[in-house]
Design a protein around this motif. Sequence first.
Motif, PDB file in Angstrom:
ATOM      1  N   MET A  41       0.887  -1.154   0.000  1.00 31.80           N
ATOM      2  CA  MET A  41       0.000   0.000   0.000  1.00 31.80           C
ATOM      3  C   MET A  41       0.931   1.211   0.000  1.00 31.80           C
ATOM      4  N   LEU A  42       0.996   1.894  -1.134  1.00 29.02           N
ATOM      5  CA  LEU A  42       1.884   3.046  -1.260  1.00 29.02           C
ATOM      6  C   LEU A  42       1.200   4.286  -0.694  1.00 29.02           C
ATOM      7  N   LEU A  43       1.928   4.984   0.161  1.00 29.26           N
ATOM      8  CA  LEU A  43       1.408   6.146   0.867  1.00 29.26           C
ATOM      9  C   LEU A  43       2.278   7.365   0.606  1.00 29.26           C
ATOM     10  N   THR A  44       1.685   8.517   0.650  1.00 32.02           N
ATOM     11  CA  THR A  44       2.412   9.780   0.727  1.00 32.02           C
ATOM     12  C   THR A  44       1.468  10.800   1.339  1.00 32.02           C
ATOM     13  N   SER A  45       1.976  11.990   1.566  1.00 31.04           N
ATOM     14  CA  SER A  45       1.187  13.028   2.226  1.00 31.04           C
ATOM     15  C   SER A  45       1.025  14.243   1.332  1.00 31.04           C
ATOM     16  N   PRO A  46       0.065  15.094   1.642  1.00 30.62           N
ATOM     17  CA  PRO A  46      -0.065  16.338   0.876  1.00 30.62           C
ATOM     18  C   PRO A  46       1.215  17.174   0.915  1.00 30.62           C
ATOM     19  N   TYR A  47       1.894  17.185   2.044  1.00 30.44           N
ATOM     20  CA  TYR A  47       3.147  17.928   2.178  1.00 30.44           C
ATOM     21  C   TYR A  47       4.176  17.427   1.160  1.00 30.44           C
ATOM     22  N   ALA A  48       4.338  16.102   1.058  1.00 31.20           N
ATOM     23  CA  ALA A  48       5.288  15.520   0.097  1.00 31.20           C
ATOM     24  C   ALA A  48       4.825  15.782  -1.335  1.00 31.20           C
ATOM     25  N   ALA A  49       3.538  15.604  -1.596  1.00 27.29           N
ATOM     26  CA  ALA A  49       3.010  15.821  -2.948  1.00 27.29           C
ATOM     27  C   ALA A  49       3.209  17.268  -3.388  1.00 27.29           C
ATOM     28  N   ASP A  50       2.983  18.206  -2.486  1.00 27.81           N
ATOM     29  CA  ASP A  50       3.176  19.620  -2.832  1.00 27.81           C
ATOM     30  C   ASP A  50       4.636  19.917  -3.151  1.00 27.81           C
ATOM     31  N   GLU A  51       5.551  19.283  -2.419  1.00 25.96           N
ATOM     32  CA  GLU A  51       6.978  19.473  -2.695  1.00 25.96           C
ATOM     33  C   GLU A  51       7.331  18.973  -4.093  1.00 25.96           C
ATOM     34  N   VAL A  52       6.778  17.827  -4.471  1.00 21.44           N
ATOM     35  CA  VAL A  52       7.041  17.293  -5.811  1.00 21.44           C
ATOM     36  C   VAL A  52       6.485  18.250  -6.865  1.00 21.44           C
ATOM     37  N   ARG A  53       5.275  18.707  -6.663  1.00 21.62           N
ATOM     38  CA  ARG A  53       4.669  19.618  -7.645  1.00 21.62           C
ATOM     39  C   ARG A  53       5.492  20.897  -7.810  1.00 21.62           C
ATOM     40  N   ARG A  54       6.022  21.419  -6.708  1.00 20.83           N
ATOM     41  CA  ARG A  54       6.855  22.637  -6.791  1.00 20.83           C
ATOM     42  C   ARG A  54       8.138  22.393  -7.574  1.00 20.83           C
ATOM     43  N   ASN A  55       8.606  21.145  -7.580  1.00 14.46           N
ATOM     44  CA  ASN A  55       9.884  20.828  -8.222  1.00 14.46           C
ATOM     45  C   ASN A  55       9.750  20.159  -9.580  1.00 14.46           C
ATOM     46  N   CYS A  56       8.553  20.052 -10.102  1.00 16.56           N
ATOM     47  CA  CYS A  56       8.345  19.513 -11.454  1.00 16.56           C
ATOM     48  C   CYS A  56       8.516  20.662 -12.448  1.00 16.56           C
ATOM     49  N   PHE A  57       9.601  20.618 -13.195  1.00 18.11           N
ATOM     50  CA  PHE A  57       9.899  21.708 -14.116  1.00 18.11           C
ATOM     51  C   PHE A  57       9.503  21.396 -15.557  1.00 18.11           C
ATOM     52  N   HIS A  58       9.165  20.153 -15.840  1.00 21.90           N
ATOM     53  CA  HIS A  58       8.761  19.767 -17.190  1.00 21.90           C
ATOM     54  C   HIS A  58       7.334  19.223 -17.121  1.00 21.90           C
ATOM     55  N   PRO A  59       6.497  19.568 -18.071  1.00 25.88           N
ATOM     56  CA  PRO A  59       5.118  19.086 -18.061  1.00 25.88           C
ATOM     57  C   PRO A  59       5.011  17.560 -18.008  1.00 25.88           C
ATOM     58  N   ALA A  60       5.888  16.855 -18.708  1.00 18.63           N
ATOM     59  CA  ALA A  60       5.822  15.387 -18.709  1.00 18.63           C
ATOM     60  C   ALA A  60       6.083  14.828 -17.313  1.00 18.63           C
ATOM     61  N   GLN A  61       6.989  15.455 -16.574  1.00 19.74           N
ATOM     62  CA  GLN A  61       7.266  15.002 -15.210  1.00 19.74           C
ATOM     63  C   GLN A  61       6.034  15.218 -14.327  1.00 19.74           C
ATOM     64  N   GLY A  62       5.405  16.362 -14.451  1.00 18.25           N
ATOM     65  CA  GLY A  62       4.194  16.640 -13.676  1.00 18.25           C
ATOM     66  C   GLY A  62       3.073  15.678 -14.016  1.00 18.25           C
ATOM     67  N   GLU A  63       2.924  15.364 -15.294  1.00 18.33           N
ATOM     68  CA  GLU A  63       1.878  14.432 -15.718  1.00 18.33           C
ATOM     69  C   GLU A  63       2.127  13.040 -15.152  1.00 18.33           C
ATOM     70  N   LYS A  64       3.369  12.562 -15.234  1.00 19.53           N
ATOM     71  CA  LYS A  64       3.659  11.232 -14.700  1.00 19.53           C
ATOM     72  C   LYS A  64       3.438  11.213 -13.192  1.00 19.53           C
ATOM     73  N   PHE A  65       3.849  12.278 -12.500  1.00 18.92           N
ATOM     74  CA  PHE A  65       3.646  12.324 -11.063  1.00 18.92           C
ATOM     75  C   PHE A  65       2.167  12.200 -10.719  1.00 18.92           C
ATOM     76  N   GLU A  66       1.316  12.930 -11.403  1.00 20.62           N
ATOM     77  CA  GLU A  66      -0.124  12.887 -11.098  1.00 20.62           C
ATOM     78  C   GLU A  66      -0.700  11.494 -11.360  1.00 20.62           C
ATOM     79  N   ILE A  67      -0.206  10.806 -12.387  1.00 21.28           N
ATOM     80  CA  ILE A  67      -0.649   9.432 -12.663  1.00 21.28           C
ATOM     81  C   ILE A  67      -0.209   8.503 -11.536  1.00 21.28           C
ATOM     82  N   LEU A  68       1.045   8.636 -11.100  1.00 21.99           N
ATOM     83  CA  LEU A  68       1.532   7.803  -9.995  1.00 21.99           C
ATOM     84  C   LEU A  68       0.750   8.092  -8.714  1.00 21.99           C
ATOM     85  N   LEU A  69       0.470   9.348  -8.476  1.00 19.49           N
ATOM     86  CA  LEU A  69      -0.249   9.746  -7.265  1.00 19.49           C
ATOM     87  C   LEU A  69      -1.651   9.128  -7.215  1.00 19.49           C
ATOM     88  N   LEU A  70      -2.273   8.967  -8.369  1.00 21.33           N
ATOM     89  CA  LEU A  70      -3.599   8.334  -8.422  1.00 21.33           C
ATOM     90  C   LEU A  70      -3.556   6.881  -7.958  1.00 21.33           C
TER      91      LEU A  70
END
Length: 147
Positions: A41-70
């Motif tokens: 069961m993979l877990l993360t927190s809003p705090y960690a997710a927000d940090e990733v979003r702030r550091n996604c500099f390429h649209p493809a990275q942001g898109e993959k992150f959102e897919i993984l987060l789902l």
Amino acid sequence: MTAAASAHEELRVFLDANILSSASLKPHTSFDRFWQMRGLMLLTSPYAADEVRRNCFHPAQGEKFEILLLRMHLVSDAPGGYLPAGVSLPAKDAPILSAAIHAGADFLITGDRHHFGRWMNRPIQTHLAVLMIQEPAAFLDEHLDRL
């Protein structure tokens, strides 16, 4: 459930922001194995997710992150920043460990050896269970039977 749970039990695995960022960098990475393993069961927190979003500099990275987060469970940030006695971390890292503990994680996976290294591979007794902090390669190597 403890960090020594058998392959037949579900493990609660909290992924730090640096793992999520690395997993999001390319279409295929070794970190993708976390999402391919059985019984996690993979877990993360809003705090960690927000940090990733702030550091996604390429649209493809942001898109993959959102897919993984789902494909993960977003757990609450821990109220009050709970840390076990004797464990101290910089203010930016304490919310990660607090959220993992509050969520009852068996493992916290991080690549941040600088701040978490002192507690890596040493069981930490929490109010809910035992938490093990590990680097991703160590965890993946120990749990190959889950692929």
